[in-house]
Design a protein around this motif. Structure first.
Motif, mmCIF file in Angstrom:
data_model
loop_
_atom_site.group_PDB
_atom_site.id
_atom_site.type_symbol
_atom_site.label_atom_id
_atom_site.label_comp_id
_atom_site.label_asym_id
_atom_site.label_seq_id
_atom_site.Cartn_x
_atom_site.Cartn_y
_atom_site.Cartn_z
ATOM 1 N N GLY A 4 0.626 -1.330 0.299
ATOM 2 C CA GLY A 4 0.511 0.407 -0.024
ATOM 3 C C GLY A 4 1.139 1.096 0.111
ATOM 4 O O GLY A 4 2.082 1.412 -0.104
ATOM 5 N N ASN A 5 -0.131 1.850 -0.261
ATOM 6 C CA ASN A 5 1.171 3.605 0.387
ATOM 7 C C ASN A 5 1.304 4.198 1.640
ATOM 8 O O ASN A 5 0.020 3.464 2.371
ATOM 9 C CB ASN A 5 0.375 4.472 -0.513
ATOM 10 N N ALA A 6 1.993 4.886 1.801
ATOM 11 C CA ALA A 6 2.496 5.101 3.786
ATOM 12 C C ALA A 6 3.087 6.613 2.834
ATOM 13 O O ALA A 6 3.811 6.691 1.754
ATOM 14 C CB ALA A 6 3.759 4.425 4.038
ATOM 15 N N PHE A 7 2.461 7.254 3.995
ATOM 16 C CA PHE A 7 3.409 8.496 4.626
ATOM 17 C C PHE A 7 4.046 9.047 5.437
ATOM 18 O O PHE A 7 3.454 8.857 6.381
ATOM 19 C CB PHE A 7 1.474 9.778 4.438
ATOM 20 N N VAL A 8 4.910 9.789 5.317
ATOM 21 C CA VAL A 8 5.702 9.796 6.125
ATOM 22 C C VAL A 8 5.693 11.457 6.509
ATOM 23 O O VAL A 8 6.678 12.252 5.772
ATOM 24 C CB VAL A 8 7.314 9.177 6.492
ATOM 25 N N LEU A 9 5.189 11.938 7.428
ATOM 26 C CA LEU A 9 5.392 13.003 8.184
ATOM 27 C C LEU A 9 6.464 13.701 8.853
ATOM 28 O O LEU A 9 7.138 12.976 10.170
ATOM 29 C CB LEU A 9 3.981 13.931 8.285
ATOM 30 N N GLY A 10 7.910 13.843 8.612
ATOM 31 C CA GLY A 10 8.615 14.361 9.626
ATOM 32 C C GLY A 10 9.963 13.557 8.744
ATOM 33 O O GLY A 10 11.212 13.281 9.332
#
Length: 344
Positions: A4-10
Motif C-alpha cells: 500500500g502507500n505510506a506517508f511519512v511526515l518528518g
C-alpha cells in the motif's frame, strides 16, 4: 505487489529517514514529507519527496490528496497535531505516531518535569510498563504536550486506528542532540579520562533509530489502536556506554567515578546522568507486534561514531548539534575537569 502507500511526515529527520527506509524495504510505496522537502541519499529512487509545512492551513490535507493507507508522524508534539490527524481520518487508513517515554510518572507524581527539584527524579517500577500513569495533558512542557497528543488520538480510536510509540532515548546517526558525543568527542580530543557522577550507574534506556523504525514497520502492517514502548534490547549504564564507545573507537581511557550528583561545576554530568534508572518494558511490543530488535547498542555504535566524527571535524560541537545546547551545560569543559581532578 506493494503493501500500500505510506506517508511519512518528518521524513528527513533522524527517525523519519530510518522509517522511510524500513517501509520501502517492506514493500510500501512511500511519500517522504518534510518542511523543506529533500531526500536521504540512502533512499531508493522510487521514494516520492514532497515539501509540506503542517502549520500552513490545509497544507497537509493537500499533500495527502486522495489519502494514504498509513500515515507515520514522527514530528507530532501536541494536541493540535493530534486534532490535525484525526480531522483527516477519512483520508488515513491508520497512523503510527512517535510519542515519548518522558510521559511517565511514578507513584509520587515525580516525572521528567520534576527531575531538577530536590528528590524530584522519578523512582519508576522497573521495567516501566505502558500501564504506568502519565503526567496530565497540557501545554506546559514536552511531556504534557505528548500526553495531550496521545489523548487526542486515543479518543478517536473508532475513526483512526493509531499506534503510539513511546520512544526511549533515541540514538544513531542524524540526531540533533546525540548523547554519545559526550564520549566520542573526548576520544577524538585525546582526552584520557572520563569523570562520571552517580558512580557511573545511571541508566537511561536507549532506542536505536533502526529499532524504532522496525516498530514503525511492524505497526504499519498491523493497524490498531495501542500504546507501546520503544527501546533497545539492552539498557546499559553510562559507564558501560563509555566502555563500549571506547572499544569501538579503539581507545583506552581512565574512568573516574564518584557517588552522588554533579556539583555546581557540573563535572561528571552526562546526558544520561540520573540518580535512578529508567528502563522500559518491551513485552507488549513483542507480544502485540512480534517485535524483535534489529540491532543492539554496542553493535550499532560504529555508524553513530562515524557520523559524529564527521559532523564535528570542522565545526564547533554547539553549531553541529544545537540539540545538546538545550542542556545548558558545557559538556567539554576540560579545565573544570582538570581542576576537579587536581583538588581530588
Amino acid at each position: 505487489m506493494t503493501k500500500g502507500n505510506a506517508f511519512v511526515l518528518g521524513a528527513t529527520g533522524q527517525i523519519g529517514r530510518a522509517a522511510v527506509r524500513a517501509l520501502v524495504e517492506d514493500g510500501w510505496e512511500v511519500t517522504a514529507a518534510s518542511r523543506r522537502g529533500g531526500r536521504d541519499e540512502r533512499w531508493p529512487a522510487e521514494v516520492r519527496s514532497v515539501a509540506v509545512d503542517r502549520t500552513e492551513e490545509g497544507a497537509l490535507a493537500t499533500a495527502l490528496g486522495g489519502g494514504t493507507d498509513v500515515l507515520v508522524d514522527v514530528v507530532a508534539f501536541d494536541a493540535a497535531h493530534g486534532r490535525q490527524l484525526t480531522g483527516l481520518a477519512e483520508r488515513i487508513g491508520s497512523a503510527v505516531v512517535i510519542s515519548s517515554a518522558a510521559v511517565y510518572q511514578d507513584a509520587q507524581g515525580r516525572n521528567f518535569d520534576t527531575q531538577d527539584e530536590p528528590d524530584g527524579f522519578p523512582d519508576y517500577p522497573l521495567p516501566v510498563p505502558e500501564t504506568l500513569g502519565t503526567v496530565a495533558p497540557g501545554d506546559s512542557s514536552y511531556s504534557t504536550r505528548k500526553v495531550a497528543l496521545e489523548r487526542e488520538l486515543l479518543a478517536a480510536a473508532g475513526r483512526l486506528p493509531a499506534t503510539l510509540l513511546r520512544a526511549a532515548a533515541v540514538h544513531g546517526p542524524y540526531s540533533p542532540g546525540p548523547r554519545e558525543l559526550w564520549f566520542v568527542k573526548r576520544a577524538l580530543d585525546g582526552r584520557p579520562v572520563r569523570i562520571l557522577a552517580e558512580g557511573g550507574r545511571s541508566v537511561f534506556h536507549p532506542v536505536h533509530v533502526d529499532n524504532l523504525a522496525e516498530l514503525v514497520r511492524l505497526a504499519a502492517a498491523q493497524p490498531g489502536t495501542r500504546v507501546l514502548n520503544a527501546a533497545d534490547p539492552q539498557a546499559p549504564s553510562v559507564a558501560e556506554i563509555g566502555a563500549a564507545i571506547d572499544a569501538a573507537m579503539g581507545v583506552s581511557s581512565e574512568t573516574v567515578l564518584f557517588d552522588g550528583a554533579p556539583g555546581k561545576d557540573m563535572v561528571g554530568y552526562t546526558p544520561w546522568t540520573t540518580p535512578r534508572p529508567m528502563v522500559c518494558d518491551m513485552a507488549a511490543a513483542e507480544r502485540e507486534l512480534g517485535y524483535r530488535p534489529v540491532t543492539g547498542y554496542a553493535e550499532s555504535l560504529p555508524g553513530t561514531i562515524e557520523y559524529l566524527a564527521a559532523a564535528v571535524a570542522e565545526r564547533d560541537w554547539r553549531e553541529a548539534f544545537p540539540g545538546l545546547v538545550k542542556y545548558g551545560v558545557d559538556f567539554f569543559d576540560y579545565a573544570a575537569e582538570d581542576a576537579w581532578l587536581a583538588a581530588r
